[in-house]
Write an enzyme that holds these catalytic residues in place. Structure first.
Site, mmCIF file in Angstrom:
data_model
loop_
_atom_site.group_PDB
_atom_site.id
_atom_site.type_symbol
_atom_site.label_atom_id
_atom_site.label_comp_id
_atom_site.label_asym_id
_atom_site.label_seq_id
_atom_site.Cartn_x
_atom_site.Cartn_y
_atom_site.Cartn_z
ATOM 1 N N MET A 1 45.685 -46.909 67.961
ATOM 2 C CA MET A 1 44.897 -47.564 69.007
ATOM 3 C C MET A 1 45.653 -48.689 69.720
ATOM 4 O O MET A 1 45.076 -49.729 70.040
ATOM 5 C CB MET A 1 43.585 -48.096 68.411
ATOM 6 C CG MET A 1 42.716 -47.019 67.773
ATOM 7 S SD MET A 1 42.328 -45.641 68.867
ATOM 8 C CE MET A 1 41.087 -46.389 69.881
ATOM 9 N N ASN B 1 50.076 -37.006 71.398
ATOM 10 C CA ASN B 1 48.849 -37.765 71.136
ATOM 11 C C ASN B 1 47.666 -36.797 71.116
ATOM 12 O O ASN B 1 47.723 -35.723 71.715
ATOM 13 C CB ASN B 1 48.642 -38.791 72.260
ATOM 14 C CG ASN B 1 47.413 -39.657 72.043
ATOM 15 O OD1 ASN B 1 47.138 -40.123 70.931
ATOM 16 N ND2 ASN B 1 46.642 -39.873 73.104
ATOM 17 N N HIS C 1 43.571 -36.832 72.142
ATOM 18 C CA HIS C 1 42.590 -37.634 72.860
ATOM 19 C C HIS C 1 41.255 -36.885 72.863
ATOM 20 O O HIS C 1 41.216 -35.694 73.206
ATOM 21 C CB HIS C 1 43.061 -37.885 74.295
ATOM 22 C CG HIS C 1 42.099 -38.731 75.071
ATOM 23 N ND1 HIS C 1 41.998 -40.096 74.887
ATOM 24 C CD2 HIS C 1 41.158 -38.406 75.981
ATOM 25 C CE1 HIS C 1 41.044 -40.565 75.678
ATOM 26 N NE2 HIS C 1 40.514 -39.569 76.348
ATOM 27 N N THR D 1 53.263 -39.746 78.075
ATOM 28 C CA THR D 1 54.099 -40.294 79.139
ATOM 29 C C THR D 1 53.642 -41.733 79.364
ATOM 30 O O THR D 1 52.709 -42.196 78.691
ATOM 31 C CB THR D 1 53.932 -39.470 80.439
ATOM 32 O OG1 THR D 1 52.551 -39.453 80.786
ATOM 33 C CG2 THR D 1 54.433 -38.045 80.264
ATOM 34 N N ASP E 1 46.953 -41.601 78.446
ATOM 35 C CA ASP E 1 46.160 -40.369 78.303
ATOM 36 C C ASP E 1 46.447 -39.348 79.405
ATOM 37 O O ASP E 1 45.552 -38.618 79.849
ATOM 38 C CB ASP E 1 44.657 -40.689 78.225
ATOM 39 C CG ASP E 1 44.312 -41.513 76.995
ATOM 40 O OD1 ASP E 1 45.024 -41.376 75.978
ATOM 41 O OD2 ASP E 1 43.361 -42.302 77.043
ATOM 42 N N GLN F 1 36.857 -30.245 65.518
ATOM 43 C CA GLN F 1 37.832 -29.440 66.272
ATOM 44 C C GLN F 1 39.207 -30.106 66.291
ATOM 45 O O GLN F 1 40.236 -29.432 66.265
ATOM 46 C CB GLN F 1 37.347 -29.211 67.710
ATOM 47 C CG GLN F 1 36.157 -28.284 67.807
ATOM 48 C CD GLN F 1 36.413 -26.934 67.148
ATOM 49 O OE1 GLN F 1 37.441 -26.301 67.384
ATOM 50 N NE2 GLN F 1 35.499 -26.507 66.298
HETATM 51 C C1 GRF Z 1 40.055 -39.455 66.989
HETATM 52 O O1 GRF Z 1 38.853 -39.113 67.626
HETATM 53 C C2 GRF Z 1 41.188 -39.383 67.963
HETATM 54 O O2 GRF Z 1 41.063 -38.354 68.897
HETATM 55 C C3 GRF Z 1 41.076 -40.707 68.640
HETATM 56 O O3 GRF Z 1 40.736 -41.624 67.619
HETATM 57 C C4 GRF Z 1 40.068 -40.919 66.569
HETATM 58 C C5 GRF Z 1 40.862 -41.174 65.329
HETATM 59 O O4 GRF Z 1 40.275 -40.657 64.182
HETATM 60 N N1 GRF Z 1 42.282 -41.029 69.369
HETATM 61 P P1 GRF Z 1 41.107 -40.583 62.816
HETATM 62 O O5 GRF Z 1 41.730 -41.941 62.550
HETATM 63 O O6 GRF Z 1 42.137 -39.509 62.963
HETATM 64 O O7 GRF Z 1 40.077 -40.258 61.783
#
Ligand code: GRF
Length: 198
Positions: free
Chosen positions: A94, A111, A113, A145, A149, A177
């Site tokens: 994050m 990544n 998203h 990049t 996102d 998913q």
């Molecule tokens: C996931 O939904 C991912 O797509 C997003 O943050 C969440 C992370 O979940 N970027 P985790 O730490 O993998 O459980």
């Protein structure tokens, strides 16, 4: 051996899915690849214990210890570079990365998203999809990049948005998913890069 380094900030459920897929599908034998390290910007990230329990190196680079994004990214890159990674995987990491960091790993930085990009980059994707009246939502694995996102899409999966959905119920459906898609997308990337090297 191709080293994969995974960056996390929290629970690490995507990281766990990747670690399990790498073991189950014998990525070492099939692609000559292994998860070399899991690195977090938060010491309390729940995923670190799971990584350790699978015999994977872990490291913490706390972003709060650094005055600037550039200084944090430099320190992070130093740890990551210690593994000479073939692939760097952002899995619920994050922090916005600087162009310097992104450029350093260009073509080997991916990544996940939780939206169907290019729709809903940024945060609160599930709430925004519900408010927009979307009938489907989903998840995207993409190359990173410098634009947040964005970047070439490697894989996507779609889920329905149900009439009673809250951001939490939709997030759960999407996350299930994610756990299938991310390992599959990475295996696809490893398979492509192995055949190029033949
Ligand atoms: C996931 O939904 C991912 O797509 C997003 O943050 C969440 C992370 O979940 N970027 P985790 O730490 O993998 O459980």
């Amino acid at each position: 051996m191709k080293n994969i380094v995974i960056l996390i900030s929290g629970g690490g459920s995507n990281m766990a899915a990747i670690v399990r897929a790498a073991e189950r599908d014998r990525w070492a034998d099939r692609f000559g690849a292994r998860i070399a390290a899991v690195v977090s910007n938060k010491a309390e990230a729940g995923g670190l214990a799971l990584a350790k329990s699978h015999g994977i190196d872990t490291a913490v680079v706390p972003h709060k210890d650094f005055a600037t994004r550039e200084a944090f990214d430099e320190a992070l890159a130093k740890v990551v570079d210690g593994y000479s990674p073939a692939l760097v995987v952002l899995a619920g990491f994050m922090r916005i990365l600087t162009p310097g960091f992104v450029g350093r790993y260009a073509g080997r930085l991916v990544n996940i998203h939780p939206s169907l990009l290019p729709a809903f980059p940024g945060l609160n994707t599930h709430q925004r999809a519900i408010e927009a009246g979307c009938k489907v939502a989903g998840v995207t694995v993409h190359q990173v990049t410098t634009e947040l996102d964005h970047g070439p899409i490697l894989a996507q999966a779609v889920v329905p948005v149900l009439p009673d959905d809250t951001a939490a119920t939709l997030a759960g459906r999407v996350l299930a998913q994610e756990h299938l898609l991310y390992p599959r997308a990475i295996a696809g990337w490893l398979s492509d890069t192995s055949s190029h090297n033949r």
